[in-house]
Design a protein around this motif. Structure first.
Motif, PDB file in Angstrom:
ATOM      1  N   MET B  45      36.239  48.390  45.112  1.00 32.25           N
ATOM      2  CA  MET B  45      36.599  47.094  44.427  1.00 32.25           C
ATOM      3  C   MET B  45      37.798  46.222  44.227  1.00 32.25           C
ATOM      4  O   MET B  45      37.670  44.645  43.738  1.00 32.25           O
ATOM      5  CB  MET B  45      36.896  48.127  42.754  1.00 32.25           C
ATOM      6  CG  MET B  45      36.114  47.373  41.987  1.00 32.25           C
ATOM      7  SD  MET B  45      36.463  48.486  40.527  1.00 32.25           S
ATOM      8  CE  MET B  45      35.548  50.322  40.504  1.00 32.25           C
ATOM      9  N   SER B  46      38.853  46.748  44.549  1.00 38.51           N
ATOM     10  CA  SER B  46      39.785  45.832  44.810  1.00 38.51           C
ATOM     11  C   SER B  46      39.621  44.120  45.920  1.00 38.51           C
ATOM     12  O   SER B  46      40.502  43.153  45.523  1.00 38.51           O
ATOM     13  CB  SER B  46      41.410  46.345  44.792  1.00 38.51           C
ATOM     14  OG  SER B  46      41.554  46.681  44.028  1.00 38.51           O
ATOM     15  N   ARG B  49      36.751  41.785  44.071  1.00 41.25           N
ATOM     16  CA  ARG B  49      38.319  41.239  42.977  1.00 41.25           C
ATOM     17  C   ARG B  49      38.544  40.384  43.950  1.00 41.25           C
ATOM     18  O   ARG B  49      39.162  39.371  42.670  1.00 41.25           O
ATOM     19  CB  ARG B  49      38.991  42.198  42.469  1.00 41.25           C
ATOM     20  CG  ARG B  49      38.994  41.543  40.713  1.00 41.25           C
ATOM     21  CD  ARG B  49      40.415  42.533  40.009  1.00 41.25           C
ATOM     22  NE  ARG B  49      39.163  43.618  38.907  1.00 41.25           N
ATOM     23  CZ  ARG B  49      39.090  44.896  39.213  1.00 41.25           C
ATOM     24  NH1 ARG B  49      40.608  45.780  39.737  1.00 41.25           N
ATOM     25  NH2 ARG B  49      38.727  45.799  38.458  1.00 41.25           N
ATOM     26  N   VAL B  57      35.280  40.994  37.630  1.00 44.97           N
ATOM     27  CA  VAL B  57      34.887  42.421  37.624  1.00 44.97           C
ATOM     28  C   VAL B  57      35.849  43.538  37.407  1.00 44.97           C
ATOM     29  O   VAL B  57      37.124  43.555  37.128  1.00 44.97           O
ATOM     30  CB  VAL B  57      34.820  43.220  39.117  1.00 44.97           C
ATOM     31  CG1 VAL B  57      35.167  44.975  39.596  1.00 44.97           C
ATOM     32  CG2 VAL B  57      34.510  42.424  40.738  1.00 44.97           C
ATOM     33  N   SER B  58      35.348  43.010  36.230  1.00 46.97           N
ATOM     34  CA  SER B  58      36.451  43.855  34.751  1.00 46.97           C
ATOM     35  C   SER B  58      34.866  44.203  33.560  1.00 46.97           C
ATOM     36  O   SER B  58      33.977  43.858  33.449  1.00 46.97           O
ATOM     37  CB  SER B  58      37.027  43.303  33.992  1.00 46.97           C
ATOM     38  OG  SER B  58      36.262  42.276  33.699  1.00 46.97           O
ATOM     39  N   PRO B  59      35.237  44.924  32.459  1.00 49.24           N
ATOM     40  CA  PRO B  59      34.463  45.424  31.813  1.00 49.24           C
ATOM     41  C   PRO B  59      33.673  44.188  31.000  1.00 49.24           C
ATOM     42  O   PRO B  59      32.373  44.305  29.683  1.00 49.24           O
ATOM     43  CB  PRO B  59      35.596  45.843  30.839  1.00 49.24           C
ATOM     44  CG  PRO B  59      36.395  46.783  31.257  1.00 49.24           C
ATOM     45  CD  PRO B  59      36.983  45.446  32.353  1.00 49.24           C
ATOM     46  N   PHE B 160      27.660  41.917  37.691  1.00 45.55           N
ATOM     47  CA  PHE B 160      28.705  40.692  38.469  1.00 45.55           C
ATOM     48  C   PHE B 160      28.323  40.127  39.162  1.00 45.55           C
ATOM     49  O   PHE B 160      29.201  38.664  40.263  1.00 45.55           O
ATOM     50  CB  PHE B 160      29.700  41.885  39.502  1.00 45.55           C
ATOM     51  CG  PHE B 160      29.805  42.800  38.450  1.00 45.55           C
ATOM     52  CD1 PHE B 160      30.941  43.269  37.507  1.00 45.55           C
ATOM     53  CD2 PHE B 160      29.232  44.656  38.767  1.00 45.55           C
ATOM     54  CE1 PHE B 160      31.612  43.915  37.311  1.00 45.55           C
ATOM     55  CE2 PHE B 160      30.027  45.166  38.233  1.00 45.55           C
ATOM     56  CZ  PHE B 160      31.104  44.850  37.484  1.00 45.55           C
TER      57      PHE B 160
END
Lengths: 119, 223
Positions: B45-46, B49, B57-59, B160
């Motif tokens: 995920m990082s 990002r 990539v966040s809420p 996303f």
């Protein structure tokens, strides 16, 4: 479809929630209530505890995943939950690795060898 | 009487203790796998990002309508244990989507393929032939048209973006595995607690038997 089974709820930091939602566990029900809580710096302990209790009260939740460092904040509520459904699972977070000695289930299991059990 | 019962309960207790230890060992193994899978997921995920941007990539990207793709079936077994098993909703394939669309009322122009513009009445015979051709074409075109009309909310990856990096797909697959593993761990946890309870009862029983045996021995000595 998914409605017949139970849901998996998450209480965790941003990355944990995003990851599990990517996995497909997220739900927003008819009342727009989510089955997840993104805990940020300004999220209060009361809010976390209330959400955890609301998840416990919901019939449609089978497993609650919670970051261990958040579980530490509401340890009394977690220790008070004795039912097997919903099951509570403590998971690590990015900044706090998993510590088995803090896990409520393992602590309960460890307690078996205490002097109380022989009385 | 007392000695044989005591031996039996001791054997039973040993069996339960061994089972308990096995369960704990398995739980530890699964925990380690779960932790490494979660770490892998975060790492992917990082990476995503890093390539997409910090806020991508966040809420904030969560959809407004979220439906679960995984559910858990909890079966309570006779011994008091609970068996959790995950069930993943399969993504609709193209054929199913075509069937579904057939049942839904279509609004708007039926034929989205090549259409002929309606010309002023110059030649009636020419118009008739054009109508015939369009009516023949229409049923062939409609099933193919809606292929791309799959519900975009179904796959959380699409929140996303349409062209997401491979690392985000890796993160998704890691977390899918974590979800399945977490159901197994939940089952194991209930099994561990159940065995612990059984063990506790057996210990108490053995303790009572031991007391009885020592009391009878004392009586014999006194006699």
């Amino acid at each position: 479809m998914a409605g017949r089974g139970k849901l998996i709820a998450v209480i965790g930091d941003e990355d944990t929630c995003t990851g599990f939602l990517l996995g497909g566990i997220g739900e927003l029900n008819k009342n727009r209530k989510p089955n997840f809580l993104v805990v940020e710096k300004d999220t209060s302990i009361t809010e976390i505890e209330e959400t955890f209790k609301s998840f416990l009260a919901r019939n449609d939740i089978g497993i609650i995943l919670i970051n261990q460092f958040i579980a530490e904040m509401i340890r009394h509520a977690i220790d008070g939950h004795m039912q097997s459904i919903p099951a509570v699972l403590e998971i690590p977070s990015k900044e706090h690795p998993y510590d088995a000695s803090k896990d409520s289930i393992l602590r309960r299991a460890k307690g078996m060898f205490s002097a109380e059990d022989f009385r | 009487m007392g000695v044989s019962e005591l031996a039996e309960s001791s054997v039973l207790l040993d069996e339960k203790l061994l089972r308990f230890m096995d369960q704990l060992e398995l739980l530890e193994e699964k925990r380690a796998t779960l932790n490494s899978l979660i770490e892998q997921g975060w790492f992917s995920m990082s990476k995503a990002r890093y390539s997409m941007g910090n806020k991508c990539v966040s809420p904030l990207q969560y959809a407004s309508e979220i439906e679960p793709l995984v559910c858990v079936h909890a079966k309570t077994l006779g011994s008091g244990e609970v068996d959790f098993c995950t069930d993943r909703v399969k993504q609709k394939c193209c054929n199913e989507v075509g069937k579904d669309n057939g049942s839904i009322e279509d609004i708007g122009p039926q034929e989205e393929g090549v259409r002929r513009r309606i010309k002023p009445k110059k030649d009636m015979t020419e118009k008739e032939t054009s109508e015939e051709t369009s009516s023949e074409k229409a049923p062939e075109v409609t099933p193919e048209v809606r292929k791309s009309d799959q519900n975009p909310q179904q796959d959380p990856l699409k929140w996303f973006g349409i062209l997401v990096p491979q690392s985000l797909k890796h993160a998704q697959s890691s977390f899918k595995q974590v979800i399945e593993l977490s159901a197994e761990i939940a089952t194991l946890q209930t099994a561990v607690l159940n065995t612990r309870q059984e063990l506790k009862h057996s210990m108490k029983d053995k303790h009572i038997l031991l007391e009885e045996a020592s009391a009878t021995q004392l009586d014999r000595v006194a006699d």
